[in-house]
Motif scaffolding. Sequence first.
Motif, PDB file in Angstrom:
ATOM      1  N   ARG A 188       0.836  -1.200   0.000  1.00 39.67           N
ATOM      2  CA  ARG A 188       0.000   0.000   0.000  1.00 39.67           C
ATOM      3  C   ARG A 188       0.872   1.251   0.000  1.00 39.67           C
ATOM      4  NH1 ARG A 188      -3.949  -2.369   3.954  1.00 39.67           N
ATOM      5  NH2 ARG A 188      -3.357  -4.555   3.884  1.00 39.67           N
ATOM      6  N   ASP A 257      -3.446   3.702   3.976  1.00 38.76           N
ATOM      7  CA  ASP A 257      -3.233   2.263   4.147  1.00 38.76           C
ATOM      8  C   ASP A 257      -4.246   1.466   3.335  1.00 38.76           C
ATOM      9  OD1 ASP A 257      -4.842   3.567   6.244  1.00 38.76           O
ATOM     10  OD2 ASP A 257      -5.309   1.520   6.866  1.00 38.76           O
ATOM     11  N   ASN A 258      -5.266   2.129   2.836  1.00 37.72           N
ATOM     12  CA  ASN A 258      -6.272   1.438   2.027  1.00 37.72           C
ATOM     13  C   ASN A 258      -6.142   1.777   0.550  1.00 37.72           C
ATOM     14  OD1 ASN A 258      -7.281   0.259   4.337  1.00 37.72           O
ATOM     15  ND2 ASN A 258      -8.855   1.814   4.649  1.00 37.72           N
ATOM     16  N   ASP A 267     -10.038  -3.091   0.684  1.00 41.45           N
ATOM     17  CA  ASP A 267     -10.578  -2.821   2.010  1.00 41.45           C
ATOM     18  C   ASP A 267     -11.994  -2.257   1.975  1.00 41.45           C
ATOM     19  OD1 ASP A 267     -10.256  -3.241   4.659  1.00 41.45           O
ATOM     20  OD2 ASP A 267      -8.277  -2.335   4.712  1.00 41.45           O
TER      21      ASP A 267
HETATM   22 MG    MG Z   1      -7.232  -1.264   5.923  1.00 43.80          MG
END
Ligand code: MG
Length: 487
Positions: A188, A257-258, A267
């Motif tokens: 990511r 982070d997604n 996610d």
């Molecule tokens: Mg996540």
Amino acid sequence: MMKSEPAPLPAGWHFDNSYARLSETFHFRVNPTPVAEPRLVVFNRPLAQFLGLDPAAFTGPDAAACFTGNQIFPGAEPIAQAYAGHQFGNLTRLGDGRAILLGEHRTPAGQRFDIQLKGAGPTPYSRRGDGRAAIGPMLREHLISEAMHALGIPTTRSLAVASTGEPVFREQPLPGAVLTRVAASHIRVGTFEYFAALGDTDALRVLADHTVRRHFPDRVESENPVLGLLEEVIERQSSLIAHWMRVGFVHGVMNTDNMALSGETIDYGPCAFIDAYDPAAVFSSIDHNGRYAFGQQPRIAAWNLARFAEALLPILHSETDTALAQANAALDSFSGRFQRHWLATLRAKFGLFTAEPEDAALAEDLLRWMHETRADYTHTFRNLKPNTHSEDAGFTAWQQRWTERLARQPQPWPEVSQLMNAHNPAVIPRNHVVEAALAAATTANDLVPLESLLVALATPYDESGKPTELLNPPPLGTPVCRTFCGT
Ligand code: MG
Ligand code: AMP
């Protein structure tokens, strides 16, 4: 006589765990925590076949045991990956707190996929979390990610959801489950941010090299593969966001982070599809300021990519000024790239094969009309036809302009209609239908609505045989569900 044995479970697995071979800086080795009573709830046969796995090997109790982590597939080397992330704008150290990467499966065609168990128990990154997931959100991820795939949108996929027979404690106790996620990788923006925040330039170099080899092999031999990585990620994200906007998808929690560097949607938490067209639509109950609203997604993608570029600065160029100039030039290209993808998408949605300077204004005017009248996004596009009667003067005026525009291109209506139908889905996972199917599955143990919904959403551009509740906007007064992030 020999006792007949149940089919053993190699099943076609072929693991080659390149991420686990990276040094300990990148991950912790950790096994899934066994659960009380594994039971397979949904299994994705077509995906198993695509992966070169034998679906017949996933029928017995062994399969349920594997899909909860009680048994480990042969060749897997479970790890929790380190990453950070800007969550609603603030950088935090995260890591896989409830997901465990079993390894990378190579398909017979040579493609590499991460096989990850989500909800497989605590890891060193769990902080105060239990490492677990409830069945509702896991079935939701299964359903929506498979719907996105069928819509032709890059996404992680779901091979299975298995229940654990154990409760998870959220606002109330809920049945626990594990989802088997299949992804091009789980690298990511936040993976790079983790090492940038540590000031670990060597790790950044290793990670960049790994990522370029894995996702952008054409760039390995280029003059500056790190710049290549940045440019390719910018390009994939600009295309991905245009896809989301095409079908009315709101990711809901576009934290860094997604955002997967592969360009896959990842996610599925508080995500949803809009019914009525509204750029301000928000479905996440914790997104009070509309940071991740439908119409904000291009801006937020650009913001996340700026965080990615910052993380890459120490390895982009030995001269800081040059690195900055390269990063800025790449970031500046996002807006143009997105606009190009979005305009091409809109042209297809409106059945336009040719380009005219006024096309963007024509599209924007219909979007404005939809916003003002709260028209259903999917239904309006799918049912656009020249010369149909409408009581609405604003719409009729627009339709007249569109009809004239269609007449200025050579393609006849059947071709126009075919183009439109390939870009305007007939069915999307409408929130009220999804919630009803999940309620039946989780409270009444009735999987029939979920399974028929999965079938309907597997061919989203085809209306034949589809239930009217999926084809039509929700009945007036249907409450808009907001999804909690604490899934
Ligand atoms: Mg996540
Ligand atoms: P998400 O909102 O799913 O993107 O998760 C954000 C971070 O919180 C990730 O690092 C997750 O691993 C972690 N996380 C979410 N739920 C849990 C949980 N139940 N237990 C441990 N960590 C969790």
